[in-house]
Design an enzyme around this catalytic site. Structure first.
Site, PDB file in Angstrom:
ATOM      1  N   SER A 118       0.976  -1.126   0.020  1.00 44.72           N
ATOM      2  CA  SER A 118       0.112  -0.077  -0.119  1.00 44.72           C
ATOM      3  C   SER A 118       0.772   1.124  -0.038  1.00 44.72           C
ATOM      4  O   SER A 118       0.327   2.409   0.074  1.00 44.72           O
ATOM      5  CB  SER A 118      -1.134   0.100   1.198  1.00 44.72           C
ATOM      6  OG  SER A 118      -0.300  -0.190   2.304  1.00 44.72           O
ATOM      7  N   HIS A 139      -2.117  -2.879  -6.221  1.00 42.21           N
ATOM      8  CA  HIS A 139      -2.736  -2.584  -4.982  1.00 42.21           C
ATOM      9  C   HIS A 139      -4.155  -2.648  -5.006  1.00 42.21           C
ATOM     10  O   HIS A 139      -4.843  -1.783  -5.566  1.00 42.21           O
ATOM     11  CB  HIS A 139      -2.065  -1.054  -4.759  1.00 42.21           C
ATOM     12  CG  HIS A 139      -2.591  -0.417  -3.389  1.00 42.21           C
ATOM     13  ND1 HIS A 139      -2.856   0.841  -3.093  1.00 42.21           N
ATOM     14  CD2 HIS A 139      -2.891  -1.241  -2.235  1.00 42.21           C
ATOM     15  CE1 HIS A 139      -3.048   0.810  -1.713  1.00 42.21           C
ATOM     16  NE2 HIS A 139      -3.249  -0.461  -1.172  1.00 42.21           N
ATOM     17  N   GLU A 151      -4.824  -0.185  -7.910  1.00 42.05           N
ATOM     18  CA  GLU A 151      -3.776   0.952  -8.434  1.00 42.05           C
ATOM     19  C   GLU A 151      -2.575   0.095  -9.051  1.00 42.05           C
ATOM     20  O   GLU A 151      -2.091  -0.869  -8.396  1.00 42.05           O
ATOM     21  CB  GLU A 151      -2.962   1.507  -7.334  1.00 42.05           C
ATOM     22  CG  GLU A 151      -4.068   2.904  -6.761  1.00 42.05           C
ATOM     23  CD  GLU A 151      -3.351   3.813  -5.588  1.00 42.05           C
ATOM     24  OE1 GLU A 151      -3.503   4.860  -5.757  1.00 42.05           O
ATOM     25  OE2 GLU A 151      -2.693   2.811  -4.794  1.00 42.05           O
ATOM     26  N   ASN A 189      -3.463   6.467  -0.974  1.00 42.28           N
ATOM     27  CA  ASN A 189      -3.181   6.383   0.407  1.00 42.28           C
ATOM     28  C   ASN A 189      -2.243   7.789   0.884  1.00 42.28           C
ATOM     29  O   ASN A 189      -2.172   8.074   1.969  1.00 42.28           O
ATOM     30  CB  ASN A 189      -2.319   5.209   0.829  1.00 42.28           C
ATOM     31  CG  ASN A 189      -3.271   3.912   0.975  1.00 42.28           C
ATOM     32  OD1 ASN A 189      -4.160   4.196   1.318  1.00 42.28           O
ATOM     33  ND2 ASN A 189      -2.721   2.825   0.935  1.00 42.28           N
TER      34      ASN A 189
END
Length: 282
Positions: A118, A139, A151, A189
């Protein structure tokens, strides 16, 4: 593509979700974990997750049985040597992931090695591999069966063909692939976790309770879930790890993890998975 064998490394929350989506999409999956008991828990969780889809009439009981039949488990990493794609979903620890990628890269010269990290550098992971051009970020987001985003992160060494194959795999899994560069936290994130961290600061300062913050963000910002309830879902340990990666990667004090977040993780209050975070869970 669905005749390919996919390996999944790590039978925790993310590994379970990725495996469930893959077997439900027609892929055969070999799920690896070091602990046999964790594999048993994962099989039970996947069975339960597919059962929920049956209850909602999204799949039939026969579909569920067929999906479960496509799942096998192993505690031997070498058992993944015939997989076309191996998706790593181990804990967010750089040394652990680097060692896994060293070991996985020796199993096959043709397998794509995809990491569900992440926040960690894909370029750094690729650098420890014998075939770095076949390393890529994939991801997923929790809960994997629900959220559509993947992602796709290109390391400096990643080949165009590798990216194209992973984007096609994401589509076959019913996901939407979004390309993102290899920077700390990637896109989601880097935006999301600092917001969570700031919400923890608001609690620490006594400005508002977790309940008030979450209600305000749902009503005022149209968020489907408040940031602290989301932190509990993601895992406070994961949130802390991402903040530490952001702080180290950018060297900017704005990414300083909130002391309250550190204390909660140290106390074992990790959110839903531990039964207690900003809220209590049965």
């Amino acid at each position: 593509m669905s005749d390919q064998l996919i390996g999944v490394v790590g039978a925790g929350t993310m590994g379970q979700g990725i495996t469930q989506v893959a077997v439900a999409s027609g892929f055969h999956v070999r799920l690896y974990d070091v602990a046999e008991e964790q594999l048993s828990r994962a099989e039970a969780a996947i069975d339960k997750g597919l059962g929920k889809q049956v209850a909602k009439d999204k799949i039939s009981e026969a579909d569920k049985d067929a999906a479960l039949a496509r799942l096998s488990t192993t505690t031997t990493l070498d058992a993944l040597s015939d997989c076309a794609v191996i998706i790593e979903a181990a804990p967010e620890q750089s040394e652990l992931k680097e060692q896994l990628f060293r070991d996985l890269s020796r199993l096959s010269s043709s397998a794509i090695l995809a990491s569900n990290t992440s926040s960690l550098s894909l370029t750094r992971l690729a650098a420890v591999c014998e075939h770095p051009e076949r390393v890529v970020g994939m991801h997923f987001f929790n809960p994997v069966p629900v959220l559509k985003l993947v992602e796709v992160i290109r390391a400096e060494q990643t080949a165009d063909k590798t990216v194209a194959e992973i984007e096609a795999l994401a589509q076959a899994l019913g996901k939407t692939a979004v390309p993102v560069g290899d920077a700390p936290g990637f896109a989601v994130n880097r935006l999301l976790v600092p917001m969570i961290n700031e919400a923890v600061f608001i609690v620490q300062e006594g400005t508002a309770t977790p309940e008030a913050i979450d209600e305000a963000m749902k009503l005022g910002a149209a968020h489907p879930m408040g940031p602290l309830a989301l932190a509990d879902l993601v895992g406070l340990d994961v949130c802390l790890a991402i903040m530490e990666v952001l702080q180290e990667g950018f060297g900017d004090p704005k990414y300083r993890p909130c002391p309250l977040l550190k204390r909660m993780v140290a106390a074992g209050y990790l959110g839903r998975k531990s039964g207690r975070g900003f809220y209590h869970y049965d």
